[in-house]
Motif scaffolding. Sequence first.
Motif, PDB file in Angstrom:
ATOM      1  N   SER A 120      34.337  63.864  36.824  1.00 61.28           N
ATOM      2  CA  SER A 120      35.724  63.440  36.982  1.00 61.28           C
ATOM      3  C   SER A 120      36.429  63.384  35.624  1.00 61.28           C
ATOM      4  O   SER A 120      37.574  63.815  35.486  1.00 61.28           O
ATOM      5  N   VAL A 121      35.723  62.855  34.626  1.00 57.26           N
ATOM      6  CA  VAL A 121      36.282  62.807  33.266  1.00 57.26           C
ATOM      7  C   VAL A 121      36.529  64.227  32.760  1.00 57.26           C
ATOM      8  O   VAL A 121      37.573  64.535  32.173  1.00 57.26           O
ATOM      9  N   PHE A 122      35.552  65.111  32.993  1.00 53.44           N
ATOM     10  CA  PHE A 122      35.702  66.508  32.575  1.00 53.44           C
ATOM     11  C   PHE A 122      36.901  67.156  33.260  1.00 53.44           C
ATOM     12  O   PHE A 122      37.693  67.854  32.617  1.00 53.44           O
ATOM     13  N   HIS A 123      37.043  66.921  34.560  1.00 53.87           N
ATOM     14  CA  HIS A 123      38.126  67.552  35.330  1.00 53.87           C
ATOM     15  C   HIS A 123      39.478  67.092  34.814  1.00 53.87           C
ATOM     16  O   HIS A 123      40.405  67.914  34.650  1.00 53.87           O
ATOM     17  N   ILE A 124      39.625  65.807  34.539  1.00 61.62           N
ATOM     18  CA  ILE A 124      40.895  65.276  34.049  1.00 61.62           C
ATOM     19  C   ILE A 124      41.212  65.845  32.671  1.00 61.62           C
ATOM     20  O   ILE A 124      42.324  66.327  32.415  1.00 61.62           O
ATOM     21  N   SER A 125      40.250  65.806  31.750  1.00 58.22           N
ATOM     22  CA  SER A 125      40.500  66.268  30.388  1.00 58.22           C
ATOM     23  C   SER A 125      40.643  67.783  30.330  1.00 58.22           C
ATOM     24  O   SER A 125      41.392  68.311  29.504  1.00 58.22           O
ATOM     25  N   TRP A 126      39.946  68.501  31.219  1.00 61.41           N
ATOM     26  CA  TRP A 126      40.028  69.966  31.201  1.00 61.41           C
ATOM     27  C   TRP A 126      41.429  70.448  31.523  1.00 61.41           C
ATOM     28  O   TRP A 126      41.922  71.406  30.929  1.00 61.41           O
ATOM     29  N   GLN A 127      42.104  69.796  32.460  1.00 60.99           N
ATOM     30  CA  GLN A 127      43.456  70.212  32.820  1.00 60.99           C
ATOM     31  C   GLN A 127      44.402  70.103  31.632  1.00 60.99           C
ATOM     32  O   GLN A 127      45.212  70.990  31.379  1.00 60.99           O
ATOM     33  N   SER A 128      44.294  69.003  30.879  1.00 56.97           N
ATOM     34  CA  SER A 128      45.129  68.854  29.689  1.00 56.97           C
ATOM     35  C   SER A 128      44.707  69.839  28.603  1.00 56.97           C
ATOM     36  O   SER A 128      45.544  70.433  27.909  1.00 56.97           O
ATOM     37  N   PHE A 129      43.401  70.021  28.449  1.00 50.34           N
ATOM     38  CA  PHE A 129      42.854  70.969  27.479  1.00 50.34           C
ATOM     39  C   PHE A 129      43.374  72.380  27.765  1.00 50.34           C
ATOM     40  O   PHE A 129      43.770  73.116  26.863  1.00 50.34           O
ATOM     41  N   PHE A 130      43.400  72.755  29.028  1.00 52.20           N
ATOM     42  CA  PHE A 130      43.867  74.075  29.442  1.00 52.20           C
ATOM     43  C   PHE A 130      45.323  74.292  29.043  1.00 52.20           C
ATOM     44  O   PHE A 130      45.694  75.357  28.551  1.00 52.20           O
ATOM     45  N   THR A 131      46.166  73.286  29.254  1.00 54.80           N
ATOM     46  CA  THR A 131      47.583  73.426  28.927  1.00 54.80           C
ATOM     47  C   THR A 131      47.814  73.494  27.431  1.00 54.80           C
ATOM     48  O   THR A 131      48.832  74.042  26.981  1.00 54.80           O
ATOM     49  N   ASP A 132      46.885  72.952  26.625  1.00 55.90           N
ATOM     50  CA  ASP A 132      47.003  73.055  25.172  1.00 55.90           C
ATOM     51  C   ASP A 132      46.554  74.428  24.668  1.00 55.90           C
ATOM     52  O   ASP A 132      47.054  74.920  23.661  1.00 55.90           O
ATOM     53  N   VAL A 133      45.597  75.032  25.349  1.00 56.96           N
ATOM     54  CA  VAL A 133      45.057  76.319  24.897  1.00 56.96           C
ATOM     55  C   VAL A 133      46.026  77.458  25.194  1.00 56.96           C
ATOM     56  O   VAL A 133      46.228  78.356  24.377  1.00 56.96           O
ATOM     57  N   PHE A 134      46.631  77.448  26.393  1.00 55.66           N
ATOM     58  CA  PHE A 134      47.468  78.567  26.820  1.00 55.66           C
ATOM     59  C   PHE A 134      48.934  78.163  26.873  1.00 55.66           C
ATOM     60  O   PHE A 134      49.271  77.134  27.460  1.00 55.66           O
ATOM     61  N   PRO A 135      49.828  78.982  26.292  1.00 56.74           N
ATOM     62  CA  PRO A 135      51.262  78.707  26.413  1.00 56.74           C
ATOM     63  C   PRO A 135      51.708  78.901  27.856  1.00 56.74           C
ATOM     64  O   PRO A 135      51.036  79.598  28.628  1.00 56.74           O
ATOM     65  N   PRO A 136      52.842  78.319  28.242  1.00 58.08           N
ATOM     66  CA  PRO A 136      53.290  78.394  29.641  1.00 58.08           C
ATOM     67  C   PRO A 136      53.360  79.806  30.198  1.00 58.08           C
ATOM     68  O   PRO A 136      53.025  80.039  31.364  1.00 58.08           O
ATOM     69  N   ALA A 137      53.760  80.786  29.385  1.00 63.08           N
ATOM     70  CA  ALA A 137      53.916  82.148  29.886  1.00 63.08           C
ATOM     71  C   ALA A 137      52.587  82.789  30.274  1.00 63.08           C
ATOM     72  O   ALA A 137      52.558  83.739  31.053  1.00 63.08           O
ATOM     73  N   LYS A 138      51.484  82.289  29.732  1.00 67.00           N
ATOM     74  CA  LYS A 138      50.180  82.905  29.977  1.00 67.00           C
ATOM     75  C   LYS A 138      49.272  82.054  30.868  1.00 67.00           C
ATOM     76  O   LYS A 138      48.164  82.469  31.182  1.00 67.00           O
ATOM     77  N   ARG A 139      49.727  80.875  31.238  1.00 66.22           N
ATOM     78  CA  ARG A 139      48.861  79.967  31.992  1.00 66.22           C
ATOM     79  C   ARG A 139      48.489  80.525  33.355  1.00 66.22           C
ATOM     80  O   ARG A 139      47.341  80.413  33.788  1.00 66.22           O
ATOM     81  N   ASN A 140      49.448  81.110  34.051  1.00 67.75           N
ATOM     82  CA  ASN A 140      49.170  81.622  35.385  1.00 67.75           C
ATOM     83  C   ASN A 140      48.122  82.735  35.332  1.00 67.75           C
ATOM     84  O   ASN A 140      47.173  82.750  36.123  1.00 67.75           O
ATOM     85  N   MET A 141      48.281  83.653  34.383  1.00 69.80           N
ATOM     86  CA  MET A 141      47.331  84.746  34.235  1.00 69.80           C
ATOM     87  C   MET A 141      45.945  84.208  33.879  1.00 69.80           C
ATOM     88  O   MET A 141      44.930  84.637  34.443  1.00 69.80           O
ATOM     89  N   ALA A 142      45.908  83.260  32.938  1.00 66.07           N
ATOM     90  CA  ALA A 142      44.630  82.717  32.495  1.00 66.07           C
ATOM     91  C   ALA A 142      43.935  81.933  33.606  1.00 66.07           C
ATOM     92  O   ALA A 142      42.723  82.064  33.814  1.00 66.07           O
ATOM     93  N   TYR A 143      44.705  81.133  34.331  1.00 64.47           N
ATOM     94  CA  TYR A 143      44.107  80.331  35.401  1.00 64.47           C
ATOM     95  C   TYR A 143      43.623  81.210  36.547  1.00 64.47           C
ATOM     96  O   TYR A 143      42.585  80.949  37.157  1.00 64.47           O
ATOM     97  N   THR A 144      44.375  82.284  36.816  1.00 64.98           N
ATOM     98  CA  THR A 144      43.948  83.227  37.852  1.00 64.98           C
ATOM     99  C   THR A 144      42.630  83.888  37.467  1.00 64.98           C
ATOM    100  O   THR A 144      41.707  83.985  38.275  1.00 64.98           O
ATOM    101  N   GLY A 145      42.540  84.346  36.223  1.00 66.00           N
ATOM    102  CA  GLY A 145      41.302  84.975  35.760  1.00 66.00           C
ATOM    103  C   GLY A 145      40.129  84.025  35.768  1.00 66.00           C
ATOM    104  O   GLY A 145      39.015  84.380  36.174  1.00 66.00           O
ATOM    105  N   ARG A 146      40.379  82.810  35.341  1.00 69.39           N
ATOM    106  CA  ARG A 146      39.309  81.796  35.343  1.00 69.39           C
ATOM    107  C   ARG A 146      38.841  81.495  36.752  1.00 69.39           C
ATOM    108  O   ARG A 146      37.638  81.381  37.021  1.00 69.39           O
ATOM    109  N   SER A 147      39.802  81.377  37.694  1.00 71.82           N
ATOM    110  CA  SER A 147      39.447  81.060  39.069  1.00 71.82           C
ATOM    111  C   SER A 147      38.656  82.193  39.712  1.00 71.82           C
ATOM    112  O   SER A 147      37.697  81.957  40.449  1.00 71.82           O
TER     113      SER A 147
END
Length: 302
Positions: A10-37
């Motif tokens: 649960s701690v990992f899941h919460i922190s990962w979401q914030s970590f993800f938004t710091d790694v990828f700018p908004p324009a690339k988040r959808n592409m990155a999240y799709t690839g990860r999924s």
Amino acid sequence: MIALLNWPFSVFHISWQSFFTDVFPPAKRNMAYTGRSKAATFLGTVTTLIAGLMLSWFPGSDQERVVFYQSFFILAFFLTLLQIFFLYRVKGYPVPEAVQTETPLAVLKDCGRSIVSDKPFLQFMMVAFFFHVTWQMAWPLFFIFQVDYLHADEAWLSFITVANGIAGVVTYGFWGRMSEKKGSKWVVIIGAAGLAFSPILTILSPNLPVLLLANIASGLTFGAFQLALFDNMLEVVPQKNRTLNIAIYTTFINISGFLSPMIGVAIYKATSIYAAMILAGILRFIGTGLFYIRYRKAMSAE
């Protein structure tokens, strides 16, 4: 004990979401999240298939089957260490939020006030919570129906999971493009509607092969819900104390994950598996309607 074991995740899941938004700018988040999924679903599907076949074919007794389970847990531990190693190697993302000078309690109160006053985020939390209640209350019922009514063994359970996963993998890219074209608010409605049909299709399945086809149909829209819900959350989460706001949202949703399965089982015991699954489907359709109302309000505001 299971709840305590899941606390680190649960701690990992919460922190990962914030970590993800710091790694990828908004324009690339959808592409990155799709690839990860897509990658995570594919690897999870293959792993489930292999594990299910091993548990069905190799153990000669229940004791040997327990040894296989123990081996899987040990392997998972070492793979988690490898994941930590890779996460440490991620560089180049912006520095997270500045260290708070206020006390944790004061920051929490400030977040609570900002969430209550932020209507788009508050409405999203309410709709997402309601739908998760209707979604998660049927989770144990699927397993009960598969095992107790259609008599699925480990191999068939893995086949069903694999069928659902493959359907998700092949459609993740499509839903990602649809989200960019039509908007995540629209795509999440499609995903929620697909999940609403799932309990109905399940109880209409007279045997395991038909159930396999029903899970393929359900998997076609699961990616839409998973991808779009995450995008919806990122669109409305208050940026001040973003990490804590995401944590509050995730904790709120996790309350549903704790209570809803028990509610579903209680309804099943009081009525029947068919009545419980039909009720879950109806409530999911109501949740889909709430997502649609939210979409219409957002369109009107624009």
